[in-house]
Design an enzyme around this catalytic site. Structure first.
Site, PDB file in Angstrom:
ATOM      1  N   LYS A 117       0.866  -1.172   0.000  1.00 22.76           N
ATOM      2  CA  LYS A 117       0.000   0.000   0.000  1.00 22.76           C
ATOM      3  C   LYS A 117       0.907   1.228   0.000  1.00 22.76           C
ATOM      4  CE  LYS A 117      -4.094   1.939   2.215  1.00 22.76           C
ATOM      5  NZ  LYS A 117      -3.719   3.326   2.031  1.00 22.76           N
ATOM      6  N   LYS A 291      -6.345  -8.074  -2.671  1.00 26.47           N
ATOM      7  CA  LYS A 291      -7.454  -8.046  -3.632  1.00 26.47           C
ATOM      8  C   LYS A 291      -7.790  -9.465  -4.052  1.00 26.47           C
ATOM      9  CE  LYS A 291      -5.655  -3.641  -5.302  1.00 26.47           C
ATOM     10  NZ  LYS A 291      -4.866  -2.941  -6.319  1.00 26.47           N
TER      11      LYS A 291
HETATM   12  S1  IVH Z   1      -6.495  -0.266  -4.953  1.00 26.27           S
HETATM   13  C1  IVH Z   1     -10.799  -0.016  -5.896  1.00 26.27           C
HETATM   14  N1  IVH Z   1      -3.965  -0.737  -4.472  1.00 26.27           N
HETATM   15  O1  IVH Z   1      -4.838   3.520  -0.862  1.00 26.27           O
HETATM   16  C2  IVH Z   1      -9.456  -0.166  -5.299  1.00 26.27           C
HETATM   17  N2  IVH Z   1      -4.902   1.268  -3.648  1.00 26.27           N
HETATM   18  O2  IVH Z   1      -6.645   3.868   1.358  1.00 26.27           O
HETATM   19  C3  IVH Z   1      -8.724   1.091  -5.300  1.00 26.27           C
HETATM   20  N3  IVH Z   1      -3.307   2.705  -2.479  1.00 26.27           N
HETATM   21  O3  IVH Z   1      -7.333   5.136  -2.658  1.00 26.27           O
HETATM   22  C4  IVH Z   1      -7.464   1.123  -4.654  1.00 26.27           C
HETATM   23  N4  IVH Z   1      -1.557   1.402  -2.727  1.00 26.27           N
HETATM   24  O4  IVH Z   1      -4.846   5.728  -3.162  1.00 26.27           O
HETATM   25  C5  IVH Z   1      -4.990   0.108  -4.300  1.00 26.27           C
HETATM   26  N5  IVH Z   1      -1.720  -1.259  -4.148  1.00 26.27           N
HETATM   27  C6  IVH Z   1      -2.737  -0.423  -3.986  1.00 26.27           C
HETATM   28  C7  IVH Z   1      -2.602   0.796  -3.310  1.00 26.27           C
HETATM   29  C8  IVH Z   1      -3.712   1.613  -3.142  1.00 26.27           C
HETATM   30  C9  IVH Z   1      -1.994   2.554  -2.246  1.00 26.27           C
HETATM   31  C10 IVH Z   1      -4.099   3.854  -2.015  1.00 26.27           C
HETATM   32  C11 IVH Z   1      -5.107   4.359  -3.013  1.00 26.27           C
HETATM   33  C12 IVH Z   1      -6.409   4.165  -2.319  1.00 26.27           C
HETATM   34  C13 IVH Z   1      -6.016   4.250  -0.883  1.00 26.27           C
HETATM   35  C14 IVH Z   1      -7.034   3.674   0.050  1.00 26.27           C
END
Ligand code: IVH
Length: 672
Positions: A117, A291
């Site tokens: 993340k 995911k």
């Molecule tokens: S997926 C529908 N994957 O974390 C799924 N987000 O706290 C959308 N983020 O809004 C996000 N690393 O800005 C996804 N590997 C990752 C991520 C990630 C950072 C951020 C992103 C999201 C936020 C949520």
């Protein structure tokens, strides 16, 4: 408090912090504290469903859209993620996935993709016919801001794609500022007397939302892609991992740490290992994202108002927290540098309890305007020393006044000096007890002479007893008096004696580091030791000679040369010499030229040298190794079965003939 009132209060507070974080790029509180507010509100709404309202921040993504940039409506919503904070909560989420997918006991474990993340700014990139046509922030998830011009300045984001790109492709990911770039930026800020940037995420957000795209481009932002938005055309994809691989093939940066894992336990283990390696990456991460891999399963699980059900963020323990600033004090380091530091109400952050944090220097305290009594944000990332980022202004006592840097050294009372063009203030009294103590502690520390048992407390006691006052005294301590000290047993004395004794054979580079010369760190010390080969040669070298070493800059060179000219250094060197400390460098690159101008002929086989090895050894010492004897020959080395003609010639001309042992001695001394 009445739950209705508390919910109203929480919503107002969260809305305020949403605007600060998303719209103004100036968060007032750390993420962990924001998360806690949202969780409290969510718990209230769950316990009292009548309190849940549609426009509650628990149901919304992001903050209000600013008017700085043109609005962009997202074709596919940009959602947020729900969070879990423990393995138990993660298991709870996985159970909901199993139930959501109607998987009973004994079903094959669900396949997940685990990703880092990234702690940056979410961004959506739209490509039409392979050309980047639009970039947008997340905004409130439905409408974001048009930041296309700024994104064009980010090197790792492709402007055009290969011919295999589909007609429409939206790629989502995180814009971030590499930590090395962030640190360099802060060094420059500090040197210019400008405020340090708070953390890489805020700096990335601020840099991305500049009005001037050239400014954005100059900041060195980077991008990781992790999700598809709208796609028209392109390959049939059945899983998220395929989607990520495809993005990689199209030329998008996709983080290599991603992994497909079966079952949630494995996800948990992976996330733990990332938490441990958190500081190995050149970007901040604040957790892991999990995911469901199958896109069909993702569709069947669907989303809530705010976040997909098929994904979850595992949040890492926070590295930023707020606490009360009890006092600001100034510490004097081994070079006399006066560093202001914060005395804090103890707070658990970044894996340990922090009660002190650096404030860097006078300018930084002034620029941050932190005051005793303030609530402040503290950051502790990995092994880096904790830092006070700034005050939470909304919690400041209106009666408080700005803090003033002291005019005199808090330890020796000599006036402090701030040299022109310097961001730091110094105590310039070399006899200042604080400096002496810091120098001795540093001398004995791990990276220097590594004296076990000579820690801060022991140093302090030895100084108080008058047994040492500088690092040179360490080798002439009156051990009888140490043994007579309170609470110092015989074993302590023997151990400390032994620990000091072994330092006499430490490498020269360690001794150089231990001297505590400003700017002289381990890598420069290593270079000095290798290139000069002996303490005395370093001590007598000029700044020019030192700067001539590859990898040693002029700044270090002049400081080192100046140091060794000082009376203090001359006296110390003699104390160390008398104590028998190792002054020799490692394998001297620059071999003494013992055979300069001399021709040495080798004939017959030698035990310790190959034929060319013997010639190399002679040449390396400045000599020559011709194939025949003449009247200019200095000596002839006779090995096994020497050539008869050479022996005869040497006899004729009266050239000395020597055996292998004498040859070795000759190489060393240049004499027979
Ligand atoms: S997926 C529908 N994957 O974390 C799924 N987000 O706290 C959308 N983020 O809004 C996000 N690393 O800005 C996804 N590997 C990752 C991520 C990630 C950072 C951020 C992103 C999201 C936020 C949520």
């Amino acid at each position: 408090m009445d739950p209705v009132e508390r919910a109203i209060e929480l919503r107002a507070e969260i809305a305020h912090h949403n605007a600060a974080y998303h719209t103004n790029d100036a968060p007032e509180i750390p993420d962990a504290e924001y998360d806690a507010l949202v969780r409290e509100l969510a718990a209230l709404e769950e316990a009292h469903p009548e309190l849940a309202v549609e426009d509650s921040p628990t149901q919304q993504v992001g903050g209000p859209v600013s008017e700085l940039f043109a609005p962009v409506e997202h074709s596919v919503r940009m959602m947020s993620l729900d969070n879990v904070f423990s393995a138990e909560e993660l298991a709870g989420w996985a159970g909901r996935i199993d139930r959501g997918l109607d998987l009973g006991e004994g079903s094959a474990p669900v396949s997940y993709v685990a990703e880092l993340k990234i702690d940056g700014v979410a961004c959506s990139l739209r490509y039409e016919d392979g050309h980047l046509v639009q970039a947008a922030t997340r905004g409130n998830g439905r409408v974001g801001e048009d930041i296309t011009a700024n994104v064009r300045g980010i090197a790792s984001i492709p402007q055009t794609l290969s011919s295999s790109a589909p007609p429409v492709l939206e790629v989502r990911g995180e814009v971030y500022l590499p930590i090395a770039t962030f640190n360099a930026l802060n060094e420059a800020q500090e040197a210019a007397g400008e405020p340090r940037y708070v953390n890489p995420r805020n700096t990335a957000a601020g840099s991305l939302r500049q009005k001037d795209p050239a400014k954005t481009a100059s900041r060195g932002l980077a991008f990781w892609s992790y999700q598809l938005g709208q796609v028209e055309g392109g390959p049939e994809l059945t899983s998220h991992s395929e989607a990520l691989d495809w993005l990689g093939e199209l030329g998008f940066p996709v983080n290599p740490e991603r992994r497909v894992v079966d079952g949630i336990n494995e996800v948990s283990a992976l996330s733990d290992s990332w938490l441990e390696r958190r500081h190995e990456f050149d970007y901040d991460i604040d957790g892991a994202v999990v995911k469901v891999n199958s896109l069909a399963r993702q569709r069947s699980l669907g989303s809530t108002a705010k976040a997909p059900r098929w994904a979850i963020a595992i949040k890492f323990p926070p590295e930023e927290r707020t606490t009360t600033l009890l006092d600001i004090q100034v510490s004097i380091g081994r070079t006399g540098k006066a560093t202001p530091f914060a005395v804090l109400e103890p707070v658990f952050v970044g894996g340990s309890t922090v009660q002190m944090a650096t404030l860097h220097n006078d300018d930084q305290v002034r620029l941050k305007d932190v005051r005793p009594g303030d609530t402040v944000t503290v950051r502790k990332a990995g092994d880096v020393i904790p830092e006070v980022l700034g005050p939470v202004l909304s919690k400041r006592d209106p009666a408080s006044t700005a803090w003033e840097f002291p005019s005199d050294c808090p330890v020796c009372s000599v006036p402090l000096v701030r040299p022109e063009d310097e961001a730091h203030t110094f105590c310039v009294n070399p006899a200042c007890p604080a400096q002496q103590q810091a120098r001795i502690e540093y001398f004995a520390s791990r990276g220097a002479m590594d004296i076990d048992g000579l820690g801060d407390k022991m140093v302090q006691r030895l100084i108080e007893e008058g047994l040492i006052s500088d690092i040179g005294d360490i080798y002439s301590i009156d051990w009888e008096r140490v043994g007579a000290m309170d609470r110092v047993g015989e074993t302590t004395v023997t151990n400390l004696q032994n620990a000091i004794e072994v330092t006499k054979t430490r490498p020269l580079a360690s001794l150089l580091v231990a001297l505590g010369v400003r700017h002289l760190g381990p890598s420069a010390a290593e270079l000095l030791a290798k290139s000069f080969g002996h303490m005395d040669r370093i001590a007598s070298a000029t700044a020019e000679e030192i700067a001539a070493i590859d990898g040693v800059g002029p700044k270090i060179a002049s400081v080192v040369a100046e140091y060794f000219r000082s009376d203090v250094a001359i006296e110390l060197t003699e104390k160390f010499r008398a104590a028998g400390l190792n002054f020799e460098g490692p394998e001297v690159v620059d071999i003494p030229q013992t055979l300069e101008g001399k021709a040495v002929v080798v004939t017959g086989g030698l035990e310790g040298f190959s034929r060319t090895g013997a010639a190399d050894a002679i040449k390396a010492r400045g000599g020559k190794s011709p194939g025949s004897v003449s009247k200019k020959t200095f000596a002839v080395v006779l090995g096994n079965e020497p050539g008869a003609s050479k022996v005869t010639k040497a006899e004729e001309l009266g050239i000395p003939m020597i055996d292998e042992a004498a040859f070795v001695a000759l190489l060393d001394s240049g004499e027979l």
